[in-house]
Each structure stands twice: as C-alpha cells, then as structure tokens.
Enzyme design. Structure first.
Site, PDB file in Angstrom:
ATOM      1  N   SER A 165     102.739  50.795 -53.206  1.00 56.06           N
ATOM      2  CA  SER A 165     104.085  50.217 -53.122  1.00 56.06           C
ATOM      3  C   SER A 165     105.101  50.824 -54.081  1.00 56.06           C
ATOM      4  O   SER A 165     106.314  50.652 -53.884  1.00 56.06           O
ATOM      5  CB  SER A 165     104.012  48.705 -53.378  1.00 56.06           C
ATOM      6  OG  SER A 165     103.350  48.465 -54.598  1.00 56.06           O
ATOM      7  N   TYR A 173      96.891  58.639 -75.473  1.00 55.52           N
ATOM      8  CA  TYR A 173      96.530  58.754 -74.061  1.00 55.52           C
ATOM      9  C   TYR A 173      95.137  59.353 -73.872  1.00 55.52           C
ATOM     10  O   TYR A 173      94.158  58.624 -73.761  1.00 55.52           O
ATOM     11  CB  TYR A 173      97.610  59.527 -73.251  1.00 55.52           C
ATOM     12  CG  TYR A 173      97.456  59.167 -71.786  1.00 55.52           C
ATOM     13  CD1 TYR A 173      98.222  58.162 -71.209  1.00 55.52           C
ATOM     14  CD2 TYR A 173      96.451  59.747 -71.009  1.00 55.52           C
ATOM     15  CE1 TYR A 173      98.013  57.769 -69.901  1.00 55.52           C
ATOM     16  CE2 TYR A 173      96.237  59.361 -69.698  1.00 55.52           C
ATOM     17  CZ  TYR A 173      97.021  58.380 -69.153  1.00 55.52           C
ATOM     18  OH  TYR A 173      96.796  57.976 -67.863  1.00 55.52           O
ATOM     19  N   TYR A 198     103.432  56.833 -57.837  1.00 53.94           N
ATOM     20  CA  TYR A 198     102.686  57.889 -57.142  1.00 53.94           C
ATOM     21  C   TYR A 198     102.087  57.425 -55.823  1.00 53.94           C
ATOM     22  O   TYR A 198     101.963  58.209 -54.876  1.00 53.94           O
ATOM     23  CB  TYR A 198     101.590  58.449 -58.056  1.00 53.94           C
ATOM     24  CG  TYR A 198     102.108  59.524 -58.977  1.00 53.94           C
ATOM     25  CD1 TYR A 198     102.559  60.729 -58.451  1.00 53.94           C
ATOM     26  CD2 TYR A 198     102.168  59.349 -60.352  1.00 53.94           C
ATOM     27  CE1 TYR A 198     103.053  61.730 -59.268  1.00 53.94           C
ATOM     28  CE2 TYR A 198     102.657  60.349 -61.180  1.00 53.94           C
ATOM     29  CZ  TYR A 198     103.097  61.541 -60.634  1.00 53.94           C
ATOM     30  OH  TYR A 198     103.594  62.526 -61.442  1.00 53.94           O
TER      31      TYR A 198
HETATM   32  P1  NAD Z   1     102.891  52.124 -60.643  1.00 55.29           P
HETATM   33  O1  NAD Z   1     102.980  51.021 -61.635  1.00 55.29           O
HETATM   34  O2  NAD Z   1     104.158  52.688 -60.100  1.00 55.29           O
HETATM   35  O3  NAD Z   1     102.004  51.683 -59.369  1.00 55.29           O
HETATM   36  C1  NAD Z   1     100.913  50.821 -59.452  1.00 55.29           C
HETATM   37  C2  NAD Z   1     100.513  50.357 -58.074  1.00 55.29           C
HETATM   38  O4  NAD Z   1      99.329  49.532 -58.203  1.00 55.29           O
HETATM   39  C3  NAD Z   1     101.546  49.469 -57.358  1.00 55.29           C
HETATM   40  O5  NAD Z   1     101.505  49.751 -55.959  1.00 55.29           O
HETATM   41  C4  NAD Z   1     101.029  48.045 -57.589  1.00 55.29           C
HETATM   42  O6  NAD Z   1     101.418  47.106 -56.596  1.00 55.29           O
HETATM   43  C5  NAD Z   1      99.542  48.306 -57.514  1.00 55.29           C
HETATM   44  N1  NAD Z   1      98.714  47.281 -58.164  1.00 55.29           N
HETATM   45  C6  NAD Z   1      98.634  46.960 -59.475  1.00 55.29           C
HETATM   46  N2  NAD Z   1      97.693  45.996 -59.661  1.00 55.29           N
HETATM   47  C7  NAD Z   1      97.176  45.723 -58.436  1.00 55.29           C
HETATM   48  C8  NAD Z   1      96.173  44.850 -57.967  1.00 55.29           C
HETATM   49  N3  NAD Z   1      95.468  44.057 -58.781  1.00 55.29           N
HETATM   50  N4  NAD Z   1      95.929  44.816 -56.635  1.00 55.29           N
HETATM   51  C9  NAD Z   1      96.626  45.581 -55.755  1.00 55.29           C
HETATM   52  N5  NAD Z   1      97.555  46.472 -56.158  1.00 55.29           N
HETATM   53  C10 NAD Z   1      97.831  46.529 -57.480  1.00 55.29           C
HETATM   54  O7  NAD Z   1     101.991  53.230 -61.339  1.00 55.29           O
HETATM   55  P2  NAD Z   1     101.868  54.828 -61.271  1.00 55.29           P
HETATM   56  O8  NAD Z   1     102.394  55.365 -62.546  1.00 55.29           O
HETATM   57  O9  NAD Z   1     102.337  55.370 -59.989  1.00 55.29           O
HETATM   58  O10 NAD Z   1     100.272  54.972 -61.383  1.00 55.29           O
HETATM   59  C11 NAD Z   1      99.430  55.233 -60.290  1.00 55.29           C
HETATM   60  C12 NAD Z   1      98.291  56.134 -60.764  1.00 55.29           C
HETATM   61  O11 NAD Z   1      98.838  57.398 -61.167  1.00 55.29           O
HETATM   62  C13 NAD Z   1      97.532  55.585 -61.978  1.00 55.29           C
HETATM   63  O12 NAD Z   1      96.173  55.897 -61.847  1.00 55.29           O
HETATM   64  C14 NAD Z   1      98.134  56.381 -63.121  1.00 55.29           C
HETATM   65  O13 NAD Z   1      97.273  56.474 -64.227  1.00 55.29           O
HETATM   66  C15 NAD Z   1      98.323  57.720 -62.445  1.00 55.29           C
HETATM   67  N6  NAD Z   1      99.246  58.640 -63.126  1.00 55.29           N
HETATM   68  C16 NAD Z   1     100.484  58.223 -63.516  1.00 55.29           C
HETATM   69  C17 NAD Z   1     101.307  59.104 -64.188  1.00 55.29           C
HETATM   70  C18 NAD Z   1     102.694  58.698 -64.668  1.00 55.29           C
HETATM   71  O14 NAD Z   1     103.256  59.349 -65.515  1.00 55.29           O
HETATM   72  N7  NAD Z   1     103.253  57.653 -64.121  1.00 55.29           N
HETATM   73  C19 NAD Z   1     100.892  60.431 -64.440  1.00 55.29           C
HETATM   74  C20 NAD Z   1      99.650  60.834 -63.991  1.00 55.29           C
HETATM   75  C21 NAD Z   1      98.815  59.933 -63.337  1.00 55.29           C
END
Ligand code: NAD
Length: 402
Positions: free
Chosen positions: A56, A241, A59
């Site tokens: 939602s 991190y 990423y």
């Molecule tokens: P985000 O906060 O934008 O997205 C999190 C998603 O998880 C949302 O869709 C939310 O609804 C969902 N979610 C959370 N708890 C939930 C639950 N209990 N049940 C169902 N859905 C749930 O986060 P993001 O930064 O896009 O992170 C996504 C992945 O990418 C993670 O593994 C993160 O470590 C990784 N990542 C992020 C970055 C960055 O800089 N943002 C960089 C590299 C990797």
C-alpha cells in the site's frame, strides 16, 4: 459522504491524516514511471499474477504498480491500513490502493486488496482463498512489510522491533524532525531479547511462512519468483542500521530467502531473491534515528549528480533489469540484487561523508536537501503534491473493494 478541506497534521515522523486527491496524484505519477520503465524493457511480454505483501505504500506500492501497469499483471495487495471514519481521513496507504484499484479497473485489470495483519494465519488464509477463487497462480510474490510489531501466530507472543546498535552505545548527529535542528543523539545498545524480537518482526520467518503456505496451496505458477527487500547503506549508518538490530534481522531475511529459493526451484522451477534497495523517504525509514539526516545529504549529492531515483524508479529498474519477464537477475557474490549501486558509488559516498562532518542546524538547508526530505515526507500522505488544490473540500469517505 464527508466533504472537507484537509490540512496536514504532522507530529515528528508521523502524519496523522492523509489527502485522497494528493495520494491519487502520487499513484498516477508512479504509474507513468512504471509504464515508461516497462516500455524500455522487453516488449510484448507480461506477468500473469502478482502478490505484494505490504503493497500500500513505499517500495511495496511501487512494486505493485510496476507489476500491474508495467507488465499487465493482475495484482493482489496485502496491507494494514486505516479506513476512513466519519471526519477522520483514512491512512495514506488506503487512499493509494483505492486510487490504484480505480486505475486498474479502467485499464481492464484488477487489484484485490486484503487489509489486515499479514503476520496472522487468518489473513494468510483469506489471501489464499481469494487467489484460489480467482483461479490465479502467482508469477511473482513481493514481500515488502515494514512493521513495528508482530504477533507470532504459533504461540500468540507479541514481539516489538527496536532500532538500536549492538554492543556499545552509538553517538551520532541526527535531525530532530520536531524542531528541524541538527542534534547529537546517543542510543544505548540493544539487549539480546531486543535483537531476537527485531528478528522475529523483520527477519525471514514470516516471508517463509507466506511462501510455504502459497506452495502448499498450489498457488505458485511455474517459474514463480519471490523477492524481499533489504538495505545495507554506508559505513556512516552501520551502527544504527546494518550492524544494528535491524541489520541482524535483514541478515536473517537474506538467509531465509536463500532457503526459499531452493524450495521454489524444487517445487516450480522458480527462485527467491533479496533486492537491496536505495535509502528513500518512506513511513518506515523516517522513523529510523540518524537516517533522515543521511537521506537529506544523500539526496543533495545524488540530485546534483543526476542519479537520484524514487521508489517508483527503483522498482521500475528492478523489473526492467532483473525480475521482469524474460529477465535473469544479476546478483552480487551473495546472490542479492543491488539497486543501491548508485547510492553506494564511491564518489557519492565521499561527498556525503564530507558534508556529514560539516552539517549543523545553521547550514542544514544549504548543505543538505532537507527541503526535499521534508517535501517527500509530506507527499507520502498526499500533501504538497504539485497540481492539487488544497483549499478545495474533498471527499474523504472513499472505499476499497476488498
Ligand atoms: P512502508 O512503511 O512504506 O511500507 C510498509 C508496508 O507494510 C505498508 O504497505 C503497510 O501497510 C504494510 N504493513 C505494515 N505492517 C503490516 C501488517 N502487520 N500487516 C499487513 N501489512 C503491514 O515501508 P518501506 O520503506 O517501503 O519498506 C518496505 C521494505 O523495504 C522493508 O523491508 C524495508 O526494510 C525495505 N527497504 C526500505 C528502504 C527505505 O529506505 N525505505 C530501503 C531499502 C529497503
């Protein structure tokens, strides 16, 4: 019906409301990037069905939009978002998926949404039932959860993740997002229990549970690929991190992914990958101490170098170069796809480190792209999106078909 004018309500790294028109405009902009990225890839090939767990925001949303609008996939998104309640707006992810569903429908596709706790057995069962009912086997499974806590369905125990260093306390510069000052923070080391709790939430256990459940239910198409997201970052942020609690959890996720790859190969001739993505402004990353300051400096340097990307560009590149139909992922020595290559380029990191040493509250706006961080953060919730008239009342009571 609930028409209202919505002004942002921000508290530090949290925004309490969201703007539906702004969120929809963000989705449209992401769709344009997804379509451009795919057009530059292998023409005439597509994906049948994709499941995005955490689809939602951030990423995960960008992955969903790339799969559906770039490669013609029928999409299913699992998320935990707040629906609108009377005058209270929904969360941004809710509006993002509502807009994505509308766009998918007019393009003759579908995005099914399962809103609930992805860690639970109940939501897994609901998702499997939906996929079975639609007669859909998955070509792609994306695991993009970022969550502060997890109830382990096997014993009902709740685990809370922490963002702490291991061994010693860590002192560093950081931005206080409340008053926008550069401050010195000291974060004490994690206990063993905290290390383990963070692994339980953000490690590989739940990704494995999903892939096993999908395989058992015979919902994986031949050649199905699964991907989970990780982060490494520069030495500057290692203590908080990669060498901290979250890094340990990511190591666990990476180890699990290798095991899942063997399972997918044996079952359906598929594979599982970890994609190491770039540091970007998302709801999850804004909550990590020190990282917003690093991102502000990184954006300044990468924008000047012309190598800056957002989540949509990163995911378009992931599909175009690695995971899209007919593509063979290129990986590092440890089997990981590296989309953080441009972030970690030595000349970029040298400049970021030099700025890091100089940055203070007084020169924050001159030395860093804190303005870009600030705008990106507001945009996550549909605010400060170009072309949106925030003086107009908008309908906030928007539904998602679940
Ligand atoms: P985000 O906060 O934008 O997205 C999190 C998603 O998880 C949302 O869709 C939310 O609804 C969902 N979610 C959370 N708890 C939930 C639950 N209990 N049940 C169902 N859905 C749930 O986060 P993001 O930064 O896009 O992170 C996504 C992945 O990418 C993670 O593994 C993160 O470590 C990784 N990542 C992020 C970055 C960055 O800089 N943002 C960089 C590299 C990797």
């Amino acid at each position: 019906m609930s028409m209202q004018v919505i002004a942002e309500r921000i508290r530090g790294f949290i925004c309490l409301n969201a703007h539906p028109t702004g969120c929809a405009a963000n989705v449209d902009a992401e769709i344009a990037v997804a379509q451009q990225g795919a057009a530059a890839g292998t023409p005439g090939t597509g994906l049948g069905a994709a499941l995005v767990i955490g689809g939602s925001t951030g990423y995960g949303l960008s992955s969903l939009l790339s799969a559906v609008f770039g490669y013609g996939a029928q999409g299913t998104a699992v998320c935990l978002e707040r629906p609108p309640q009377r005058e209270r707006t929904a969360s941004a992810g809710w509006y993002n998926l509502a807009a994505s569903q509308r766009r998918a429908r007019s393009a003759g596709r579908e995005i099914a949404v399962i809103n609930g706790d992805a860690f639970s057995g109940e939501i897994k069962d609901q998702t499997l039932a939906r996929l079975k009912q639609a007669g859909r086997k998955l070509d792609l499974v994306v695991y993009s959860l970022a969550a502060p806590k997890r109830v382990d369905p096997s014993d009902g125990v709740t685990y809370s993740s922490v963002l702490k260093p291991l061994g010693d306390s860590y002192r560093s510069k950081s931005i206080n997002l409340g008053n926008e000052e550069v401050v010195e923070v000291e974060i004490g080391p994690a206990s063993e229990a905290e290390v383990e709790a963070t692994r339980k939430v953000m490690g590989g256990e739940d990704f494995a549970a999903w892939v096993h459940a999908l395989a058992e239910a015979d919902l994986l198409a031949p050649g199905c690929r699964a991907v989970a997201y990780s982060y490494i970052g520069p030495a500057l942020t290692f203590p908080i991190y990669r060498s901290g609690t979250i890094g340990r959890a990511k190591e666990d996720l990476e180890k699990t992914t290798a095991e899942l790859s063997a399972l997918l190969a044996a079952r359906v001739g598929g594979a599982a990958y970890v994609s190491v993505n770039k540091a970007l402004v998302t709801q999850a990353s804004s909550a990590i101490p020190v990282v917003p300051l690093y991102i502000s400096l990184l954006f300044k340097v990468m924008k000047a170098a012309g190598t800056h990307e957002g989540t949509a560009q990163q995911m378009a590149r992931l599909f175009r170069d690695h995971l899209g139909p007919g593509r063979q992922p290129r990986t590092d020595g440890e089997g990981r796809i590296r989309l953080d290559d441009l972030e970690l380029a030595p000349d970029i990191q040298e400049q970021v480190t030099a700025l890091w040493d100089q940055v203070t509250t007084e020169n924050l706006s001159a030395l860093s792209d804190y303005a870009g961080f600030r705008t990106d953060f507001r945009k996550l919730f549909g605010f400060e999106v170009p072309g949106v008239d925030y003086a107009l009342p908008v309908e906030t009571d928007i539904s998602i078909s679940t």
